[in-house]
Write a protein that holds these residues in place. Sequence first.
Motif, mmCIF file in Angstrom:
data_model
loop_
_atom_site.group_PDB
_atom_site.id
_atom_site.type_symbol
_atom_site.label_atom_id
_atom_site.label_comp_id
_atom_site.label_asym_id
_atom_site.label_seq_id
_atom_site.Cartn_x
_atom_site.Cartn_y
_atom_site.Cartn_z
ATOM 1 N N ALA A 1 1.500 -1.428 -0.275
ATOM 2 C CA ALA A 1 -0.052 -0.499 0.232
ATOM 3 C C ALA A 1 1.033 0.925 -0.048
ATOM 4 C CB ALA A 1 -0.855 0.100 0.998
ATOM 5 N N MET A 2 2.393 1.450 0.655
ATOM 6 C CA MET A 2 3.053 2.085 0.397
ATOM 7 C C MET A 2 3.490 3.174 -0.862
ATOM 8 S SD MET A 2 5.077 2.468 4.757
ATOM 9 C CE MET A 2 5.326 0.478 4.475
ATOM 10 N N ILE A 3 4.610 1.245 -1.859
ATOM 11 C CA ILE A 3 4.694 1.530 -2.824
ATOM 12 C C ILE A 3 3.897 1.791 -3.481
ATOM 13 C CG2 ILE A 3 5.161 0.074 -4.487
ATOM 14 C CD1 ILE A 3 6.620 -1.794 -2.812
ATOM 15 N N ALA A 4 2.091 1.893 -3.239
ATOM 16 C CA ALA A 4 1.362 1.970 -4.468
ATOM 17 C C ALA A 4 1.080 3.742 -3.837
ATOM 18 C CB ALA A 4 0.422 1.781 -4.447
ATOM 19 N N THR A 5 1.474 4.407 -3.046
ATOM 20 C CA THR A 5 0.596 6.285 -2.956
ATOM 21 C C THR A 5 2.115 6.812 -2.585
ATOM 22 O OG1 THR A 5 0.972 5.514 -0.742
ATOM 23 C CG2 THR A 5 -0.902 5.485 -1.090
ATOM 24 N N ILE A 6 3.384 6.166 -3.565
ATOM 25 C CA ILE A 6 4.601 7.522 -3.483
ATOM 26 C C ILE A 6 4.485 8.199 -4.601
ATOM 27 C CG2 ILE A 6 7.104 7.515 -3.906
ATOM 28 C CD1 ILE A 6 7.764 4.759 -1.025
ATOM 29 N N GLY A 7 3.804 7.741 -5.402
ATOM 30 C CA GLY A 7 4.086 8.447 -6.797
ATOM 31 C C GLY A 7 3.514 9.543 -6.304
ATOM 32 N N SER A 8 2.407 9.019 -6.307
ATOM 33 C CA SER A 8 1.297 10.224 -6.479
ATOM 34 C C SER A 8 0.926 10.969 -4.823
ATOM 35 C CB SER A 8 -0.567 9.675 -5.751
ATOM 36 O OG SER A 8 -0.939 8.093 -6.626
ATOM 37 N N ILE A 9 2.022 11.403 -3.928
ATOM 38 C CA ILE A 9 2.370 12.295 -2.595
ATOM 39 C C ILE A 9 4.342 13.189 -3.577
ATOM 40 C CG2 ILE A 9 3.422 12.536 -0.547
ATOM 41 C CD1 ILE A 9 1.825 9.768 0.363
ATOM 42 N N GLU A 10 4.665 12.143 -4.102
ATOM 43 C CA GLU A 10 5.548 13.205 -4.688
ATOM 44 C C GLU A 10 5.149 14.099 -6.227
ATOM 45 O OE1 GLU A 10 9.819 10.013 -4.981
ATOM 46 O OE2 GLU A 10 8.384 9.999 -5.960
ATOM 47 N N ASP A 11 3.714 13.244 -6.429
ATOM 48 C CA ASP A 11 3.540 14.234 -8.048
ATOM 49 C C ASP A 11 3.591 15.681 -7.171
ATOM 50 O OD1 ASP A 11 4.454 12.846 -9.642
ATOM 51 O OD2 ASP A 11 2.327 11.789 -9.982
#
Length: 306
Positions: free
Chosen positions: A177-187
């Motif tokens: 779940a963390m890996i799946a959300t990293i990109g959205s937070i960075e964007d």
Amino acid sequence: MKKVIALFCTILVLALCWFLFIKKYDYQISFESPYGPGTAYQEVYNLQTLNGTDSVKTVKLKDWESFNEITQMAHLKAADSIELVWHFEPMYDSISNITVRTRSTTNKFSQRLSIINPFQENDYIQELKTDLIAFRKELYNLQSSYRIDLKEQTTTSPAATCACITSTTSLKGKAGAMIATIGSIEDYMIENGLKQDGFPMLQVKHWYVPEDIITFDFCFPIAGNHKPVSGNEVFIRKIAPKKAIYGSFHGNYKLSHRAWFDLYERAKNENIAITPEPLEVYHSNPRNGGDPLTWQADIYIPLKKQ
């Protein structure tokens, strides 16, 4: 002499009747686990097969009492259906004793006759012993993949203003779940000109212990004075400092919640009232690779407010 023989025969018959018709389980097996009861409990809770290389030996969860006892229905080659009752008891230095009681739910009478037959081995008991020995070996192998260091004193957990995403998943699915959300937070941070200021954090909001489910915020601390912002997938929140028991975890972060259970046992043994809302702070970036045993996460579980 006849009275002694008669008494002995009576006792023997009563014992046989008790074992064949009254006793709740067929056999009991005990062994030590290199974990506290909480971690050993979770490994058993997540079992899907008794032998990882044999999909026939399926395991289905039937009942449980968090961190203490699990009841499962299982299938073996030598027995179509058996019930397993696992009991977890703390011993010392993060070592626990696991007791497994088993009973066949099909052909119960013939299975018990076979167990007490001195001239043959019971196939299902021998198969179960082999599978539990393999399971115990897996526990020891898994323990070598990480290290937990608990701190004796309490501390104050770190505070931060963060960009976060909320997820709900099983403990086993936490890392995914963390890996799946990293990109959205960075964007989101790039689009809004936010600069990361500190190590990523995971703040548990709800830990549904009986169901093995957690709801958490995965967060990147940000620089500057920002007010909380909600209503979007990514939101801004403040993580407040709290008095807590804590420790450090070294290993793959998908296993970092193992430290929660050790801290839970410490709190239980020392009569420390805690709130089940762990905070994890990740000092290493798994995307950089390297030996997971060099990765560090600090784990905090807050004290309950008096």
